[in-house]
Design a protein around this motif. Structure first.
Motif, short mmCIF file in Angstrom:
data_model
loop_
_atom_site.label_atom_id
_atom_site.label_comp_id
_atom_site.label_asym_id
_atom_site.label_seq_id
_atom_site.Cartn_x
_atom_site.Cartn_y
_atom_site.Cartn_z
N SER A 218 -13.19 22.36 -9.94
CA SER A 218 -12.01 22.81 -10.01
C SER A 218 -12.06 23.41 -8.46
O SER A 218 -13.34 23.48 -8.88
CB SER A 218 -11.50 23.57 -11.52
N ARG A 219 -10.99 24.00 -8.42
CA ARG A 219 -10.68 24.75 -7.05
C ARG A 219 -11.22 26.62 -7.37
O ARG A 219 -11.14 27.00 -7.20
CB ARG A 219 -9.14 24.72 -6.51
N MET A 220 -10.61 25.89 -9.33
CA MET A 220 -10.94 27.77 -9.47
C MET A 220 -12.31 27.97 -9.68
O MET A 220 -12.58 29.28 -9.96
CB MET A 220 -10.03 27.85 -10.94
N GLU A 221 -13.11 27.10 -9.53
CA GLU A 221 -14.75 27.65 -9.61
C GLU A 221 -15.12 28.62 -9.14
O GLU A 221 -15.82 29.53 -9.53
CB GLU A 221 -15.07 26.51 -10.02
N LYS A 222 -14.57 28.09 -7.39
CA LYS A 222 -14.89 29.17 -6.58
C LYS A 222 -14.38 30.14 -6.66
O LYS A 222 -15.20 31.57 -6.00
CB LYS A 222 -15.22 28.94 -5.43
N TYR A 223 -13.61 30.83 -7.49
CA TYR A 223 -13.34 32.19 -7.97
C TYR A 223 -13.55 32.89 -9.25
O TYR A 223 -13.00 33.93 -9.78
CB TYR A 223 -11.69 31.82 -7.74
N LYS A 224 -14.18 31.97 -9.43
CA LYS A 224 -15.11 31.90 -11.49
C LYS A 224 -15.20 33.60 -12.07
O LYS A 224 -14.52 34.78 -12.35
CB LYS A 224 -15.64 31.16 -12.54
N LYS A 225 -16.33 34.17 -10.67
CA LYS A 225 -16.72 35.22 -11.22
C LYS A 225 -15.34 36.56 -10.79
O LYS A 225 -14.85 36.81 -11.38
CB LYS A 225 -17.52 35.58 -10.05
N GLU A 226 -14.65 36.26 -9.45
CA GLU A 226 -13.32 37.46 -9.89
C GLU A 226 -12.19 37.37 -10.52
O GLU A 226 -12.17 38.43 -11.07
CB GLU A 226 -12.68 36.64 -8.37
N ILE A 227 -11.91 35.57 -11.28
CA ILE A 227 -11.27 35.55 -12.12
C ILE A 227 -12.23 36.41 -13.42
O ILE A 227 -11.75 37.73 -14.00
CB ILE A 227 -11.47 34.28 -12.98
N GLU A 228 -13.17 36.52 -13.93
CA GLU A 228 -13.94 36.88 -14.96
C GLU A 228 -14.24 38.99 -14.59
O GLU A 228 -13.48 39.52 -15.70
CB GLU A 228 -15.24 37.07 -15.02
N ASN A 229 -13.77 39.00 -13.61
CA ASN A 229 -13.95 40.14 -13.43
C ASN A 229 -12.51 40.81 -13.52
O ASN A 229 -12.39 41.88 -14.16
CB ASN A 229 -14.53 40.97 -11.08
N LEU A 230 -11.30 40.33 -12.54
CA LEU A 230 -10.31 40.77 -13.43
C LEU A 230 -10.19 40.99 -14.59
O LEU A 230 -9.04 42.17 -15.23
CB LEU A 230 -9.51 39.66 -12.72
#
Length: 55
Positions: free
Chosen positions: A5-17
């Motif tokens: 998923s394109r969201m995989e590269k933002y996973k850490k940022e999403i988890e942090n938020l």
């Protein structure tokens, strides 16, 4: 194997938020701000990514 998923590269940022108490909708808006108009992620896809991969 399914494509990542394109969201995989933002996973850490999403988890942090999410861990800071940001709502899923607000996190979606913040992450979507990084994408071009053609590459926006639907809220439904983002919601399911969060529910299936982060919680």
């Amino acid at each position: 194997m399914a494509a990542k998923s394109r969201m995989e590269k933002y996973k850490k940022e999403i988890e942090n938020l999410i861990s800071k108490g940001v709502s899923i909708r607000s996190a979606w808006r913040l992450i979507n701000a990084d994408f071009s108009e053609d590459g926006k992620i639907s809220y439904n896809a983002f919601y399911h990514f969060v529910k299936n991969n982060l919680k």
